[in-house]
Motif scaffolding. Structure first.
Motif, PDB file in Angstrom:
ATOM      1  N   ALA A 156      37.345  60.061  28.004  1.00 41.41           N
ATOM      2  CA  ALA A 156      37.785  59.067  27.022  1.00 41.41           C
ATOM      3  C   ALA A 156      36.709  58.014  26.801  1.00 41.41           C
ATOM      4  O   ALA A 156      36.485  57.555  25.665  1.00 41.41           O
ATOM      5  CB  ALA A 156      39.090  58.421  27.476  1.00 41.41           C
ATOM      6  N   ALA A 157      36.016  57.626  27.865  1.00 40.17           N
ATOM      7  CA  ALA A 157      34.939  56.643  27.744  1.00 40.17           C
ATOM      8  C   ALA A 157      33.714  57.232  27.058  1.00 40.17           C
ATOM      9  O   ALA A 157      33.163  56.645  26.117  1.00 40.17           O
ATOM     10  CB  ALA A 157      34.557  56.112  29.129  1.00 40.17           C
TER      11      ALA A 157
ATOM     12  N   LYS B 253      22.923  55.902  24.695  1.00 41.65           N
ATOM     13  CA  LYS B 253      23.475  56.945  23.843  1.00 41.65           C
ATOM     14  C   LYS B 253      22.989  58.304  24.320  1.00 41.65           C
ATOM     15  O   LYS B 253      21.791  58.519  24.538  1.00 41.65           O
ATOM     16  CB  LYS B 253      23.083  56.718  22.377  1.00 41.65           C
ATOM     17  N   LEU B 254      23.950  59.208  24.468  1.00 45.77           N
ATOM     18  CA  LEU B 254      23.699  60.551  24.967  1.00 45.77           C
ATOM     19  C   LEU B 254      23.571  61.488  23.781  1.00 45.77           C
ATOM     20  O   LEU B 254      24.561  61.982  23.247  1.00 45.77           O
ATOM     21  CB  LEU B 254      24.847  60.993  25.876  1.00 45.77           C
ATOM     22  N   GLY B 255      22.358  61.707  23.348  1.00 47.58           N
ATOM     23  CA  GLY B 255      22.135  62.558  22.182  1.00 47.58           C
ATOM     24  C   GLY B 255      20.719  62.368  21.687  1.00 47.58           C
ATOM     25  O   GLY B 255      19.848  61.868  22.403  1.00 47.58           O
ATOM     26  N   GLY B 256      20.490  62.798  20.460  1.00 47.91           N
ATOM     27  CA  GLY B 256      19.157  62.716  19.900  1.00 47.91           C
ATOM     28  C   GLY B 256      18.207  63.766  20.429  1.00 47.91           C
ATOM     29  O   GLY B 256      17.057  63.852  19.988  1.00 47.91           O
TER      30      GLY B 256
ATOM     31  N   ALA C 207      31.778  53.414  23.062  1.00 46.10           N
ATOM     32  CA  ALA C 207      31.355  53.046  21.704  1.00 46.10           C
ATOM     33  C   ALA C 207      32.294  52.015  21.106  1.00 46.10           C
ATOM     34  O   ALA C 207      31.854  51.057  20.461  1.00 46.10           O
ATOM     35  CB  ALA C 207      31.298  54.287  20.820  1.00 46.10           C
ATOM     36  N   ALA C 208      33.607  52.202  21.299  1.00 48.47           N
ATOM     37  CA  ALA C 208      34.587  51.263  20.747  1.00 48.47           C
ATOM     38  C   ALA C 208      34.378  49.870  21.308  1.00 48.47           C
ATOM     39  O   ALA C 208      34.450  48.871  20.580  1.00 48.47           O
ATOM     40  CB  ALA C 208      36.002  51.752  21.046  1.00 48.47           C
TER      41      ALA C 208
ATOM     42  N   ALA D 293      27.973  54.717  28.737  1.00 42.68           N
ATOM     43  CA  ALA D 293      27.310  55.841  28.081  1.00 42.68           C
ATOM     44  C   ALA D 293      28.213  56.383  26.982  1.00 42.68           C
ATOM     45  O   ALA D 293      29.439  56.362  27.117  1.00 42.68           O
ATOM     46  CB  ALA D 293      26.985  56.936  29.102  1.00 42.68           C
ATOM     47  N   MET D 294      27.596  56.865  25.896  1.00 41.40           N
ATOM     48  CA  MET D 294      28.379  57.383  24.772  1.00 41.40           C
ATOM     49  C   MET D 294      27.644  58.545  24.114  1.00 41.40           C
ATOM     50  O   MET D 294      26.436  58.471  23.869  1.00 41.40           O
ATOM     51  CB  MET D 294      28.642  56.278  23.742  1.00 41.40           C
TER      52      MET D 294
END
Length: 346
Positions: A328-329, A248-251, A335-336, A293-294
Motif C-alpha cells: 500500500a505504501a 522513486k523506484l523506476g526510470g 506518493a500520496a 519509496a514509491m
C-alpha cells in the motif's frame, strides 16, 4: 507484449509521468542521434488521450502526479515566468480528469513544475506565480544531470556541472522551504554525492530522488553497470540516512540506463524486466523502507524498455514478498503523503 494484469485491484498512484508535445524537438535530431530521441519519438506527442489510454490499460491507477518536462511554456510571460504555462496547461488536464467523464482516476492530482533556482532569491516570485496557477501545484524539479561525456545525455538534457552545490542555486533552493514546497532531484549515478550534500545542507526540505539515482549504461559507461553497482549502493545507503529524502523506484527502462539495452519497447516480459531491475529496487527499498519509496512509471520516457501494463507487472513481481501494508505504501501511500494528495485514497 500483452500480459495478464497482476493484482488488478491494487490501488496505484503513478507519481511520475509527463505530458508534452515534442514533435519540434524530435524533428531537430535524426532518430539515431541519441537513444533518448529514439525512445521518445513514438510518443513525441503525449497528451491527455495517450495518457488516458495507458492509465486504463488494466492496472488500478487511482491518481497520478505530473512531472515537469519543459513543455507548453508560455513565452508571452517572459523568460523567467514562461514556465507557468506548463502548470496552467496541466491544471486544465487535471480539471478534465476531475470532471469524471473519463473515469474515477484523478490524473495530475498533483503538479510538479519548474523554476530556475539558479536565479537565487529571485526564484521566489516564480514559485509564487506557479502556486497561483494551480491549487494542485506541489513543488518543482530542477534537474542537474551532467557528465563529462556529453554523449551520455545529449545536448538537450545536459545541465551545468555541480549545480546542486552552487551557492546561488542554493539561495534559490531555500525559497522552496519558505513556501512548503517539494523538490524532485534528477541527476546521474556518479553525481549522487551532490544530492547527498544538498539534503544534508537542507535537512527540513522534502526531496525526492528520481529514478533510483539513474544508473548509467550509455557512452563511456557502456558495460560498466556491474562494476559501478557497489558505488551506487553505497551512495544510496548514505542518502537514505537523510530523513527528508524519499526515492522513486523506476526510470530504469530509460535509454540512459541500458536496462534493457534494446528499445524502444522491445517487448521484454515483466519477468525479464524484474530480474534486470531487482538489485536496484531491492537496495532502495531496504535502504529507505516502504514508507519512503514509491514505484513510478516515468512515462512515456520508459516506453524505451517497457509497455505501461508490463512495467507495472514488473513492479508487482518485485514487491511480491512485501506485506499488504508495505505494498500500500510502495504503490500509493508514499506518493500520496509526499505530494499531499491523501484524499485520492479515501
Amino acid at each position: 507484449m500483452t500480459e495478464e494484469i497482476l493484482e488488478p485491484d491494487l490501488p496505484i498512484i503513478d507519481p511520475h509521468h509527463h505530458l508534452w508535445d515534442l514533435r519540434a524537438l524530435v524533428g531537430m535530431f535524426p532518430e539515431p542521434h541519441h537513444p533518448f530521441i529514439a525512445a521518445i519519438a513514438p510518443h513525441a506527442h503525449y497528451t491527455f488521450d495517450q495518457l488516458h489510454a495507458h492509465m486504463t490499460s488494466g492496472h488500478n491507477i487511482v491518481a497520478t502526479v505530473f512531472m515537469e518536462c519543459g513543455a507548453f511554456y508560455n513565452a508571452a510571460y517572459g523568460d523567467a515566468l514562461k514556465v507557468v504555462g506548463e502548470v496552467e496547461y496541466v491544471n486544465g488536464v487535471a480539471a478534465q480528469s476531475a470532471s469524471g467523464l473519463y473515469g474515477p482516476a484523478r490524473y495530475c492530482a498533483a503538479i510538479v513544475g519548474h523554476a530556475d533556482l539558479s536565479r537565487g532569491a529571485a526564484a521566489g516570485e516564480v514559485l509564487d506565480a506557479l502556486a497561483a496557477a494551480s491549487p494542485r501545484f506541489r513543488g518543482i524539479r530542477h534537474a542537474a544531470a551532467w557528465d563529462k561525456d556529453a554523449s551520455v545525455l545529449g545536448a538537450p538534457f545536459h545541465h551545468p556541472e555541480g549545480l546542486y552545490r552552487d551557492a546561488t542555486f542554493r539561495e534559490g533552493f531555500a525559497e522552496l522551504g519558505k513556501r512548503g514546497l517539494t523538490f524532485d532531484a534528477w541527476l546521474l549515478e556518479p553525481q549522487l554525492p551532490d544530492v547527498i550534500d544538498l539534503a544534508r545542507a537542507f535537512p527540513d526540505q522534502p526531496i525526492c530522488l528520481d529514478h533510483v539515482g539513474t544508473p548509467v549504461g550509455l557512452g563511456s559507461y557502456k558495460g560498466t553497470l556491474h562494476e559501478r553497482f557497489d558505488e551506487w549502493r553505497r551512495n544510496i545507503r548514505e542518502l537514505a540516512k537523510c530523513e527528508n529524502v524519499v526515492v522513486k523506484l523506476g526510470g530504469l527502462a530509460m535509454a540512459f540506463c541500458a536496462l534493457p539495452e534494446d528499445g524502444p519497447c522491445a517487448g521484454h516480459s515483466s519477468e525479464h524486466l524484474a530480474a534486470l531491475w531487482r538489485p536496484y529496487i531491492e537496495t532502495c527499498i531496504e535502504a529507505f523502507g516502504p514508507t519512503r519509496a514509491m514505484f513510478e512509471s516515468n512515462y512515456p520516457v520508459d516506453y524505451w524498455g517497457a509497455d505501461y501494463a508490463v512495467l507495472w507487472n514488473a513492479f508487482k513481481r518485485l514487491a511480491r514478498s512485501a506485506s499488504a501494508e508495505e505494498k500500500a505504501a510502495l504503490f500509493a501511500g508514499t506518493a500520496a503523503r509526499f505530494y499531499e494528495i491523501e484524499d485520492v485514497l479515501a
